[in-house]
Enzyme design. Structure first.
Site, PDB file in Angstrom:
ATOM      1  CD  GLU A 177      71.570  90.042  92.061  1.00 31.54           C
ATOM      2  OE1 GLU A 177      70.720  90.672  91.414  1.00 31.54           O
ATOM      3  OE2 GLU A 177      72.237  89.126  91.571  1.00 31.54           O
ATOM      4  CD  GLU A 363      72.370  85.253  91.754  1.00 31.41           C
ATOM      5  OE1 GLU A 363      72.316  85.890  90.684  1.00 31.41           O
ATOM      6  OE2 GLU A 363      71.512  85.340  92.644  1.00 31.41           O
TER       7      GLU A 363
END
Ligand code: IFM
Length: 459
Positions: A177, A363
């Site tokens: 991320e 995720e």
């Protein structure tokens, strides 16, 4: 209200998992391990940041967290009993290089070796992530962290060292991320290391993170030629709040900043021209060779997905000038809208526009305020519903030819949710932070495990 328990169970049972498809759980070192100075681990930027008053909403820190460092064997036994066939975890850079570079700390390596061995003995495929936000503090102090170019070489050194010593790990994710840790950590300043430097600072950090990714791909491959390497991006399904020209163009700017700013350099070796122009002087300095390194072919694209983004024109996020539309659907405890078909749309769109070799959902999950029933069970049907609904859509994207190979629920254990401390629970397994860190498997964990078992063990 979530769907009825019966209905969710029936849908979970109807999910047909393709042979070889991975269904697992994900975690991150800083959020679960604790033991922040055990066996020579060095300080990281989140240790320092969480110690500053007012940074973490419940005043907590991750010095103990879930104490996974001591309890990893029991935690892996829980995963094995559930039936998940893969586990995505991250490696703490400052356990391996306490000062960020230089002398390797073999005790730190040894911890991850034991984790990997235990996973393999339990029939669970290990997926290692090299950077999940816990930069060694020494690198922040000496080279301005992700604001300095040098960090990309330090990261490549760390990546090569980890991959060469953990040869049994077949899947490596470089960076987790970059949008979030660079904008929040170096742009807005609300996360570690707390630098509110605005767009120039965030975009510089992102450029170095992408460069670090590219160099790490080469380093992992050199250390472990059989390894598959990828990156995990927090990209969004974006749609305009209305058909008006202003909203459509605001949505495109948001998509440019959140999605194309990462996917274009990785797959097309350039930043998107419209967004470079929008940021003007704040666009990062790109040196010769950078884009070639960043766009080194990868084996998989990891996508972390939590919610869709419906965007209109507004005053937020200058110079983007956007506003996020009020959610139409139910929201999780994070205030994030639940809209499962948006994960399918994103996966199909990314596959069409960038043709990744393969994709893992690295995720996906939801925070809810879990209730403990009189019998001590945690019947978290809202989380089970979230996971089942999203997994259905992931498999639908696969039927529509998106090259999906696996799905990781976020997250194995309730844990330290960054600036939210322990006030948000995403776990498939409850951790009793006031009661000796006892673990209790939740309904969502059982359901995910039953689905995974239909895909079979990985090794
Ligand atoms: O807990 C985080 C994780 O570390 C990164 N992705 C989003 C999760 C939920 O906020």
């Amino acid at each position: 209200m979530p769907e009825s328990a019966d209905f969710i169970e029936r849908r979970a049972k109807a999910i047909e998992v393709p042979a070889g498809f991975l269904v697992g759980a994900a975690s991150a070192a800083y959020q679960i391990e604790g033991a922040v100075s055990a066996d020579g681990r060095g300080e990281c930027i989140w240790d320092r940041f969480a110690a500053e008053s007012g940074r973490i909403v419940d005043g907590s820190n991750a010095q103990v967290a879930c104490d996974h460092f001591a309890k990893f064997e029991a935690d892996i036994d829980i995963m094995a009993s559930l039936g998940v066939n893969a586990y995505r975890f991250s490696i703490s850079w400052s356990r391996i290089f306490p000062e960020g570079r230089g002398a390797i700390n073999l005790k730190g390596v040894d911890f991850y070796r034991r984790v990997v061995d235990k996973l393999l003995d339990s029939g669970i495929a290990p997926f290692a992530t090299l950077y999940h936000w816990d930069l060694p503090q020494a690198l922040q102090e000496q080279g301005s962290g992700w604001l300095g170019r040098g960090v990309s070489d330090d990261f490549a050194e760390f990546a090569g060292a980890a991959a060469s010593r953990l040869q049994d790990v077949a899947h490596w994710t470089t960076i987790n991320e970059p949008w979030t840790f660079c904008w929040w950590g170096y742009g807005f300043g609300d996360e570690a290391p707390g630098i509110a430097g605005g767009p120039k600072s965030a975009l510089t950090a992102i450029h170095h993170a992408l460069l670090a990714h590219g160099k790490a791909v080469a380093a992992v491959r050199a250390s472990n030629p059989r390894a598959e390497v990828g990156i995990a991006l927090d990209i969004n399904n974006v749609s305009p709040a209305s058909g008006s020209e202003e909203d459509v163009s605001a949505a495109s700017r948001f998509d440019g900043c959140q999605n194309r700013w990462f996917l274009d350099p990785l797959y097309k070796a350039s930043y998107p021209a419209d967004i470079v122009e929008l940021f003007g002087q704040d666009a990062p300095d790109v040196l010769e060779g950078d884009m070639a390194a960043i766009s080194a072919p990868i084996d998989f694209l990891g996508i972390n997905f939590y919610r869709r983004s419906v965007i209109g024109a507004g005053e937020e996020f200058p110079p983007l000038g956007i506003r996020r539309a009020r959610p139409q659907g139910r929201t999780t405890e994070m205030g994030w809208e639940i809209w499962p078909s948006s994960i399918r749309d994103l996966l199909v769109q990314v596959s069409r526009d960038y043709r990744p070799k393969s994709i893992y959902v690295t995720e996906n999950g939801a925070a809810f305020d879990d209730r403990i029933s009189a019998g001590g069970q945690i019947l978290d049907w809202d989380r089970a519903d979230y996971i089942v609904s999203h997994l259905e859509q992931v498999l639908e994207a696969r039927r529509l030819h998106a090259p999906l190979k696996g799905y990781f629920a976020w997250t194995l254990l309730d844990n330290f949710e960054w600036t939210f401390g322990y006030s948000r629970r995403f776990g498939l397994v409850r951790v009793d932070f006031d009661g000796g860190l006892a673990r209790t498997v939740k309904k969502s964990g059982q359901i995910l495990g039953e689905i995974a078992m239909r895909a079979g063990r990985r090794n």
